[in-house]
Design a protein around this motif. Structure first.
Motif, PDB file in Angstrom:
ATOM      1  N   ASN A 306     -64.174  43.629 -67.150  1.00 16.30           N
ATOM      2  CA  ASN A 306     -63.304  43.718 -65.977  1.00 16.30           C
ATOM      3  C   ASN A 306     -61.894  43.209 -66.315  1.00 16.30           C
ATOM      4  OD1 ASN A 306     -63.497  43.798 -62.679  1.00 16.30           O
ATOM      5  ND2 ASN A 306     -62.080  42.232 -63.365  1.00 16.30           N
ATOM      6  N   ALA A 350     -67.009  41.336 -60.214  1.00 15.68           N
ATOM      7  CA  ALA A 350     -66.136  42.111 -61.110  1.00 15.68           C
ATOM      8  C   ALA A 350     -65.646  43.307 -60.296  1.00 15.68           C
ATOM      9  CB  ALA A 350     -66.892  42.545 -62.355  1.00 15.68           C
ATOM     10  N   ASP A 352     -63.070  45.219 -60.454  1.00 17.35           N
ATOM     11  CA  ASP A 352     -62.257  46.286 -61.048  1.00 17.35           C
ATOM     12  C   ASP A 352     -63.050  47.218 -61.951  1.00 17.35           C
ATOM     13  OD1 ASP A 352     -59.544  45.390 -60.076  1.00 17.35           O
ATOM     14  OD2 ASP A 352     -60.201  43.585 -61.129  1.00 17.35           O
ATOM     15  N   ILE A 353     -64.344  47.006 -62.035  1.00 24.03           N
ATOM     16  CA  ILE A 353     -65.178  47.947 -62.800  1.00 24.03           C
ATOM     17  C   ILE A 353     -66.131  48.653 -61.827  1.00 24.03           C
ATOM     18  CG2 ILE A 353     -64.986  46.760 -65.015  1.00 24.03           C
ATOM     19  CD1 ILE A 353     -68.148  46.464 -63.013  1.00 24.03           C
TER      20      ILE A 353
END
Length: 770
Positions: A306, A350, A352-353
């Protein structure tokens, strides 16, 4: 026409007072001749092509007067004229979006001509020389083509094809895709961009090279096919990274995990997305070198992925992007399913993933028959230690046999939950965040045409790629001496590091009923994609090795809803299902024949022997019969150029370029306004007319079971997978969403991309309100 000409010229001259009337000769006589001719030529074309009262130039003039001010700079006046046309765009008059594009094209060409004159560029060849000297073009174009060949290729340009652009498509292309100077000024026309890409893709053709330049140019400029964004952006440039996505198998070792994260950083640096399979990494609390409870689990490593996505962006254009995949039986699954949710410990998030889950058939079977059945979660490392095999390395009946062996083995610790517990976590996350994506691993591997050489663990960032995978392994690390200095030499067995080479057939633009056009387009696109493999700049040597070994491509489609609407086929109908079954069978057969023909000309991929293509199992598994398929199977048995052929990607940006609908998705709205830099830009369903209006039903209003049915029918003809979204509203129950997943599994759908949820509580029926 005279009226708007007078207004425009008067504003450019800095005129004062009232705008001229229809007979004002003073402004006409004072007009700059070149400017007047450019504008008059553009407006004449508009008048001849758009004759309905809704497209009156007097309407344009009146709207333009509200934006224009005397003494404006000429570019600002053109922008005001374009804005006037944009604001006239409506459901009743969607053609104004094309008129705005023509006005933008005229303004752009006029500015570009002045810029090129200053630079002393007089023709396409001199432009290529300049761009190469400035390192904006790679020098390989001029090295491969003579001046005479480039001058001949210039004759292929068809400026009138700019008329195919909508405003949104042309605006996007001019801002993002054409070559810009270092001061960010565009230096290519759209047609020169298409020709530059064609020159690159045909560069190493041994015979009839200019023939293929023309074929590639026509395919692109007619908007029958769009290459993936990295190909459109980077072909012809010094760093020609042409592939969209990569997939890596993360090993269960400190060195291997960090190597995979480094691989992701290198891929992102050159504009690629990534899929990472974490199913081999040991779970939290597992042993490390015999010490109990020492392992931190996959979540900690995913947080590093991430942070890497945020730190290493894609060529400064967008944040790095990665999907991480985990098996439905992995011990860390409950925490994994809460990676993007908004509640819980932020140290375990996380955001952003994009998480994705790999499901065996057994999970869905239990979800259908007995939600209260126990479901056991294991650590893959413990299974390897106790059983001597990796559970994730099998599928189907063999996997179920091994899974039950693990359940019975008391040496292996487990987390026991119910199937319902996992389903709840999956659906809660899906409704709240759109993820996890779904990967039906048994369905994928049973249909794998290259199962003789490996297994498919997961998919890529957009869930459409399904190709053999294997992790990299360190063979040795030694210290050697070179020129008196110590050098560390690490030898790595490369594994199968998957590369996605993508393009899409624009089904809404291709005249499907014209004999041979679809087949010829497929053949040309397959050849172009195969050429990408040899011409690509690879961010990693592992990627090049796998790409050249398998020569895998992913030809997909866009404009699916556009295609249906223009043929008056309703989404929720048996006619839809029957039509796409026949169509995708045609596409499949054409792609296989194209790859077989290429193999006869250039050779098969190196692992062809023993594949389902050679044995005929590919065709038997799909129930293909009849003379045409018998001929196709016989051709394929002699050789195939590409191990994998078809994969349907989302095509969000490239579908805007080609003025069609995205991928296989239904439209979100027939017409809506998008806010962009303080302005409201209209988005109109392609070829929207009173006749097609009722065939563009909004995505969230559609019965999603029809979307799943269509996906299942298409899947039979697609050797890889499809980026298929589900569109739900707040009125859906968890049971209804689960039923869509079960229906997809039962009908052979390999993957599900996003679950896109939206409330309809305050939304009126657009059809009736219009």
């Amino acid at each position: 026409m005279e009226y708007i000409l007078q207004i425009f010229i008067m504003m450019a001259e800095g005129g004062q007072g009232e705008c001229p009337g229809h007979g004002d000769e003073n402004a006409k006589n004072a007009a700059d001749v070149s400017l007047r001719e450019t504008l008059e030529r553009t407006l004449s074309g508009i008048v001849s092509d758009f004759t309905e009262p809704a497209y009156s130039l007097d309407l344009l003039a009146d709207k333009f007067k509200s934006f224009a001010k005397p003494g404006m700079e000429e570019p600002t006046l053109w922008a005001a004229l374009v804005k006037a046309a944009i604001e006239l765009t409506s459901v009743e008059a969607p053609g104004w979006e094309f008129i705005a594009a023509r006005l933008l094209a005229s303004s752009f060409r006029r500015e570009l001509a002045g810029r090129l004159k200053e630079l002393g560029i007089t023709d396409f060849y001199s432009k290529l020389c300049y761009l190469t000297e400035e390192k904006l073009y790679g020098d390989y174009i001029l090295e491969h083509y003579t001046k005479e060949e480039i001058q001949e290729a210039e004759g292929f340009l068809r400026q009138e094809r700019d008329h195919l652009f909508t405003y949104s498509g042309l605006d996007l292309l001019l801002k993002r895709y054409v070559i810009h100077s270092r001061s960010l000024k565009p230096l290519e026309t759209p047609q020169e961009m298409f020709l530059g890409i064609a020159l690159h893709l045909a560069m190493e053709e041994k015979t009839d090279r200019l023939y293929w330049v023309r074929k590639f140019y026509d395919m692109l400029s007619r908007m029958y096919v769009t290459m993936a964004t990295p190909t459109l952006s980077n072909a012809r440039k010094p760093y020609h990274q042409l592939s969209s996505c990569f997939i890596d198998t993360v090993p269960d070792s400190l060195e291997g995990i960090y190597r995979s994260i480094d691989n992701f950083a290198q891929v992102s640096k050159f504009g690629g997305g990534m899929g990472l399979y974490f199913g081999k990494v040991r779970a939290a609390g597992s042993r490390i070198r015999g010490f109990e409870g020492a392992a931190g689990g996959v979540i900690r490593w995913i947080r590093l992925v991430n942070d890497t996505a945020v730190a290493v962006d894609q060529l400064g254009m967008r944040q790095g992007a990665a999907a991480v995949y985990l098996d439905a039986w992995h011990k860390d699954l409950p925490e994994f399913l809460q990676l993007r949710t908004n509640n819980g410990d932020d140290r375990m998030k996380a955001h952003d993933i994009f998480p994705a889950v790999c499901y065996p058939d057994l999970f869905w079977r239990l979800a259908k028959e007995d939600l209260d059945a126990p479901w056991h979660l294991f650590c893959p490392h413990e299974i390897r230690q106790a059983k001597g095999y990796a559970l994730e390395d099998s599928f189907g009946e063999e996997w179920e046999k091994r899974y039950r062996e693990c359940v019975e083995d008391t040496r292996i610790s487990r987390r026991t939950v119910t199937v319902k517990d996992i389903v709840r976590l999956v659906l809660k996350s899906a409704v709240e965040t759109g993820t996890p994506f779904a990967f039906n691993r048994d369905t994928v591997n049973k249909a794998n045409p290259n199962s003789h050489k490996g297994i498919i663990y997961c998919s890529n960032l957009c869930t459409e790629i399904a190709q053999n995978m294997s992790p990299m392994e360190t063979v040795s690390q030694t210290i050697e001496t070179e020129n008196g200095d110590p050098v560390v030499v690490t030898k790595v067995r490369p594994g199968d590091f998957v590369v996605c080479n993508l393009a899409s057939l624009s089904l809404g633009n291709i005249p499907l009923e014209e004999e041979g056009v679809l087949e010829d387009t497929v053949c040309t696109a397959v050849r172009a994609l195969d050429n990408v493999i040899g011409l690509n700049f690879y961010p990693l040597p592992y990627a090049e090795r796998t790409n050249r070994t398998y020569r895998s491509i992913g030809l997909g489609v866009s404009g699916y809803h556009h295609m249906l609407a223009k043929r008056r086929i309703r989404w929720e109908s048996k006619e839809h299902i029957s039509f796409v079954d026949r169509l995708f069978e045609r596409i499949s057969r054409a792609a296989i024949r194209a790859s077989a023909d290429l193999a006869a000309e250039k050779g098969s991929y190196s692992l062809f022997e023993g594949s389902d293509w050679q044995t005929g199992a590919y065709f038997a598994k799909r129930g293909y019969s009849g003379p045409l398929w018998e001929q196709t199977a016989a051709l394929a048995a002699k050789g195939m150029r590409n191990a994998y052929l078809l994969a349907i990607a989302p095509t969000s940006s490239t579908s805007i370029l080609s003025g069609t609908t995205a991928g296989i998705d239904p439209v979100m709205h027939r017409f809506f306004l998008e806010e962009k830099k303080g302005a409201m830009l209209p988005r109109v369903a392609p070829e929207l007319t009173p006749e097609t209006y009722w065939y563009y039903k909004n995505a969230h209003l559609l019965d999603q079971t029809w979307s799943v049915k269509a996906c299942g029918v298409r899947q039979r003809h697609i050797d890889q997978a499809q980026s298929m979204n589900l569109y739900i509203t707040n009125s859906y129950t968890f049971r209804q969403v689960l039923n869509l997943y079960l229906q997809a599994w039962e009908q052979g759908v390999k993957t599900i991309y996003y679950v896109r949820s939206r409330s309809l509580e305050v939304e009126e029926c657009e059809s009736c309100s219009s």
